[in-house]
Write an enzyme that holds these catalytic residues in place. Structure first.
Site, mmCIF file in Angstrom:
data_model
loop_
_atom_site.group_PDB
_atom_site.id
_atom_site.type_symbol
_atom_site.label_atom_id
_atom_site.label_comp_id
_atom_site.label_asym_id
_atom_site.label_seq_id
_atom_site.Cartn_x
_atom_site.Cartn_y
_atom_site.Cartn_z
ATOM 1 N N ASN A 53 37.900 37.705 41.545
ATOM 2 C CA ASN A 53 37.857 39.002 42.200
ATOM 3 C C ASN A 53 37.287 40.050 41.254
ATOM 4 O OD1 ASN A 53 38.791 40.961 44.384
ATOM 5 N ND2 ASN A 53 39.814 41.806 42.568
ATOM 6 N N GLU A 54 36.264 40.745 41.678
ATOM 7 C CA GLU A 54 35.711 41.915 40.984
ATOM 8 C C GLU A 54 35.520 41.733 39.479
ATOM 9 O OE1 GLU A 54 37.962 45.397 42.082
ATOM 10 O OE2 GLU A 54 37.108 45.399 44.085
ATOM 11 N N GLN B 212 50.133 42.046 42.529
ATOM 12 C CA GLN B 212 50.401 43.329 43.182
ATOM 13 C C GLN B 212 51.544 43.265 44.198
ATOM 14 O OE1 GLN B 212 45.867 43.850 43.728
ATOM 15 N NE2 GLN B 212 46.638 45.930 43.697
ATOM 16 N N HIS C 48 42.611 37.022 40.273
ATOM 17 C CA HIS C 48 42.588 38.431 40.683
ATOM 18 C C HIS C 48 43.162 39.274 39.538
ATOM 19 C CE1 HIS C 48 42.385 41.208 44.336
ATOM 20 N NE2 HIS C 48 42.763 41.994 43.352
#
Ligand code: NOJ
Length: 400
Positions: free
Chosen positions: A158-159, A22, A114
């Site tokens: 992550n998630e 990101q 991620h």
């Protein structure tokens, strides 16, 4: 508790978060890059925030704001650009990032996965590839060797359930919609990813504290008088919030909670996406319900592990909303601590305006605005405000 009811425990980690794809820019060896080229995002990630080169000044900014921690992620596609070939330069880069944090007294919180995958792995099935757990564990072992002795807080994944939901169920993220049998297989596989990574990292550096960042939604029945809405709430809460944690909890030293919103259920697997009758919404259309964070932390405390809020944040145009959002969510964290939850930190999402996956660059989550043309950073008022809370370790006198 401290001397006043507004103090956080000493050593509480007030920080901010980002993830590699990101913010870094030019991350062309991963599945997301390919997905973007096929039109899967409103904007391509491109140069992003050029954080791969600008991280020294960005981490200096974290320090200057008064924050005590920085959560960032290591990019698998850079570290292992071809299967089995590890890139010393990339490993040194992430070690340097950790060193930069250390020299400034900023606690690094490092995520190993991620959302993105190297294309060599996505090309042969990604998460569903037969040996993906072994490959993930080998990558984690290599990163742990590179960061050994320098990092305390590590998040393997992550998630995971967001990846399953957005990637496999809705198909708006890679790899794209898949049949139910593969959805279940992917979720199970991400459990073994964590377990095998946990064992591998533990062997390399037993001092690293390992956890996962779990997205938590505060599900409610839209109509509490409707049995299906209530049943939907129970099912979705169980599947989305608890299923994964129930499986990995014995392989965690702490749990990271990413909390953003409440969502109303209207059927077994149905929810109202945006329309939350009783709450204001962010630019993403997500309802703002600080109480949900308190409830999440209280329930997650039941796992008997320390917690860190590894993400919480707002996309908005008016920065005053961000100030109010941070205050009210920190107050919810504070309340949870007062009620007995062992919460060690809060990482605002995000340090910088950045690439919001399929949504591209429009949503602005940053404490710091980024001009994508010039890469100029502009510190928002909310960043100063949050920095003051971090420096004093105390909630503001008045929260509106
Ligand atoms: C969760 C994700 O971990 C992060 O990548 C994303 O940008 C934020 N939430 C906001 O949607």
């Amino acid at each position: 508790m401290g001397p006043t009811a507004r103090d956080f425990p000493s050593g509480f980690l007030f920080g901010a978060a980002t993830s590699a794809h990101q913010v870094e820019g030019g991350n062309d060896g991963c599945d997301w890059w390919a997905w973007e080229r096929r039109g899967g995002a409103k904007d391509p990630s491109g140069a992003a925030c050029d954080h791969y080169r600008r991280y020294p000044e960005d981490i200096a900014l974290v320090k200057e704001l008064g924050l005590g921690s920085y959560r960032f992620s290591v990019e698998w596609a850079r570290v292992e650009p071809e299967e089995g070939r590890f890139d010393e330069g990339a490993l040194r880069h992430y070690r340097d990032m950790v060193e930069r944090c250390r020299e400034l007294g900023v606690e690094p919180i490092v995520t190993f996965h991620h959302f993105t995958l190297p294309t060599w792995l996505s090309d042969r099935g990604g998460v569903l590839a037969r040996d993906s757990s072994r490959l993930f564990a080998r990558y984690c072992r290599t990163v742990a060797e590179a960061l050994k002795g320098r990092v305390t807080w590590v998040l393997t994944i992550n998630e995971p359930m967001v990846l399953v939901l957005m990637g496999y169920v809705q198909g708006v993220w890679p790899p794209g919609k898949r049949p139910a049998s593969q959805v279940i297989k992917a979720a199970r596989r991400l459990v073994s990813w964590h377990e095998e990574a946990f064992a591998a990292i533990r062997q390399v550096d037993p001092a690293m504290r390992l956890g996962i960042a779990k997205h938590w939604i505060d599900f409610r029945p839209l109509d509490a008088g409707d049995a299906m809405h209530r049943l939907g709430r129970r099912l979705q809460h169980q599947l989305f919030n608890r299923w994964y944690l129930d499986r990995v909890k014995s392989h965690c030293d702490f749990i990271g909670i990413n909390y953003y919103a409440r969502q109303y259920t209207t059927g077994l697997l149905r929810q109202v996406p945006l329309a939350t009758p009783d709450a204001p919404r962010t630019e993403m259309g997500w309802s703002i319900v600080p109480e949900g964070l308190h409830l999440a932390l209280t329930e997650a405390s039941g796992y008997g592990l320390p917690l860190i809020v590894t993400e919480n944040g707002i996309a908005c145009r008016d920065d005053r909303w961000r100030i109010r959002y941070i205050d009210r969510h920190l107050a919810a964290v504070h309340e949870a601590i007062a009620a007995g939850a062992d919460v060690r930190g809060y990482q605002y999402w995000s340090l910088l305006d950045n690439f919001e996956w399929a949504e591209g660059y429009r949503p602005q989550f940053g404490l710091v605005a980024v001009d994508l043309g010039t890469q100029k950073r502009t510190v928002r008022e909310s960043a100063r405000h949050y920095g003051e809370i971090a420096r004093t370790g105390r909630l503001p006198d008045a929260i509106d």
